[in-house]
Scaffold this motif. Structure first.
Motif, mmCIF file in Angstrom:
data_model
loop_
_atom_site.group_PDB
_atom_site.id
_atom_site.type_symbol
_atom_site.label_atom_id
_atom_site.label_comp_id
_atom_site.label_asym_id
_atom_site.label_seq_id
_atom_site.Cartn_x
_atom_site.Cartn_y
_atom_site.Cartn_z
ATOM 1 N N GLY A 1 2.504 12.921 4.762
ATOM 2 C CA GLY A 1 2.269 11.507 6.311
ATOM 3 C C GLY A 1 0.515 11.224 6.461
ATOM 4 N N GLY B 1 3.507 8.531 1.442
ATOM 5 C CA GLY B 1 4.950 8.139 0.910
ATOM 6 C C GLY B 1 5.859 8.301 2.073
ATOM 7 N N VAL C 1 6.193 16.530 5.052
ATOM 8 C CA VAL C 1 6.601 15.600 5.324
ATOM 9 C C VAL C 1 5.005 15.309 5.738
ATOM 10 N N LEU D 1 -5.568 -0.688 6.693
ATOM 11 C CA LEU D 1 -6.284 -0.258 7.826
ATOM 12 C C LEU D 1 -6.835 0.655 7.228
ATOM 13 N N GLY E 1 -0.304 5.866 7.589
ATOM 14 C CA GLY E 1 0.393 5.286 7.192
ATOM 15 C C GLY E 1 1.935 4.969 8.480
ATOM 16 N N MET F 1 -1.044 14.322 8.608
ATOM 17 C CA MET F 1 -0.909 15.011 9.646
ATOM 18 C C MET F 1 -1.375 16.030 10.253
ATOM 19 N N ILE G 1 -3.201 4.252 -2.358
ATOM 20 C CA ILE G 1 -4.895 4.755 -1.774
ATOM 21 C C ILE G 1 -5.276 5.558 -1.738
ATOM 22 N N ILE H 1 0.525 -1.356 0.261
ATOM 23 C CA ILE H 1 -0.292 0.246 -0.089
ATOM 24 C C ILE H 1 0.307 1.298 0.145
ATOM 25 N N ALA I 1 7.809 15.246 12.451
ATOM 26 C CA ALA I 1 9.067 15.804 11.179
ATOM 27 C C ALA I 1 9.295 17.254 11.168
#
Ligand SMILES: Cc1cc2nc3c(=O)[nH]c(=O)nc-3n(C[C@H](O)[C@H](O)[C@H](O)COP(=O)(O)OP(=O)(O)OC[C@H]3O[C@@H](n4cnc5c(N)ncnc54)[C@H](O)[C@@H]3O)c2cc1C
Length: 292
Positions: A110, A34, A106, A167, A114, A78, A54, A30, A102
């Motif tokens: 993110g 990334g 990010v 998930l 993930g 995030m 996804i 998945i 981060a």
């Protein structure tokens, strides 16, 4: 470095993603934000045969309270956890955590799903989710199952998710008033992974006695650690200086850090004590409605 060659699919529905996972073999992966997977592929530490992206599955991106839970769709970024007014007001431990992950670039990409699925012991959301007593919804073509946070994180980079599962949702119980939480992280420089981190969530009854405590530790073991003895030591007590110090000591005892470039093991153990004590004080302030 450049990743090894791979196939790429971008399903628009969960059921198409399930089919792809089932038909593309055990090496398919998945792809969400990334931000962990692509670096792993660039370093050739992972060479998935197919990426199942996804990002176009809209139904995975939401943040809402319903049926006793804060429900976080796995694809929620995030940055949304960091900036949501609902989260800031009612679940400040989550905004504490997201704002320390981060850097803005990010955090823009993110995802919550993930971050926990990657199961890096240095990722910040797992400790917070353990402290919150969160649950994880895993879905496949065969149906869904709910996994408690303490069972979800199995080992370094290993969760309880099966290959054919995605998930879909993180569920955080909506606690009654008198609950407060905090996440504190020690990092070498802003935006870095944690030297050590502590997530704490406590509930108090009307006279200030602790009825529930959740404590999750980041980056001080092979996986996120629930400081069970520290939690037990707090329940039934008021959060006095003495009780706080005792719980912080037990949390430190539960940590199993190793020495590395971020510091020696005994320093990290000491930092868990300090961070737990401070996080408990901030959580307590928030639980009684004070500013923190
Ligand atoms: C420079 C940098 C600094 C960072 N610093 C921090 C930090 O301080 N704290 C921190 O917590 N993190 C940090 N990270 C990691 C970052 O938070 C990642 O975004 C996060 O770990 C993974 O989320 P993602 O959506 O990018 O997942 P991806 O990279 O797309 O995927 C990660 C893994 O999870 C799997 N996966 C993703 N979504 C699902 C799903 N819904 N169901 C099943 N499996 C899924 C993927 O297959 C893959 O194995 C940093 C990353 C970078 C690049």
């Amino acid at each position: 470095m450049i990743p090894a060659p791979f196939e790429y699919s971008s399903p628009k529905t969960l059921s198409d993603a399930f089919t792809l996972l089932e038909t593309s073999g055990p090496d398919s992966k998945i792809l969400a934000g990334g931000q962990s997977l692509i670096p792993v592929m660039k370093l050739r530490l992972g060479q998935p045969s197919r990426l199942i992206d996804i990002n176009n599955i809209q139904e995975l991106s939401y943040l809402r309270e319903a049926d006793g839970y804060l429900r976080i769709g796995a694809l929620t970024r995030m940055v949304d956890l960091e900036s949501s007014d609902l989260i800031k007001k009612k679940y400040p431990i989550i905004s504490d955590t997201a704002s320390h992950i981060a850097d803005p670039t990010v955090r823009n990409m993110g995802t919550a799903g993930g971050n926990v699925s990657h199961a890096d012991p240095a990722n910040d959301l797992p400790g917070t989710m353990v402290a919150l007593g969160a649950e994880f919804v895993a879905a496949s073509s065969k149906g869904t199952r709910v996994i408690k946070a303490k069972d979800f994180f199995v080992d370094t980079f290993t969760t309880d998710l099966k290959h054919e599962e995605i998930l879909t949702e993180i569920r955080v119980p909506m606690y009654a008033p008198g609950t407060g939480g905090a996440y504190l992280k020690l990092e070498k420089r802003v935006g870095d992974f944690a030297i050590a981190g502590v997530g704490v969530q406590i509930s108090l009854d009307n006279d200030g006695t602790c009825t529930r405590a959740g404590i999750g530790l980041t980056a001080v073991g092979p996986s996120v650690i629930e400081a069970v003895e520290a939690e037990k030591a707090l329940v039934g007590k008021k959060l006095t200086e003495e009780a706080t110090r005792a719980a912080a000591s037990l949390a430190s005892d539960a940590s199993t850090p190793t020495s590395d470039l971020r510091g020696p093991a005994d320093y990290k153990k000491e930092m868990i004590k300090v961070l737990t004590s401070r996080a408990l004080k901030r959580a307590h302030q928030r639980a009684v409605g004070g500013s923190a």
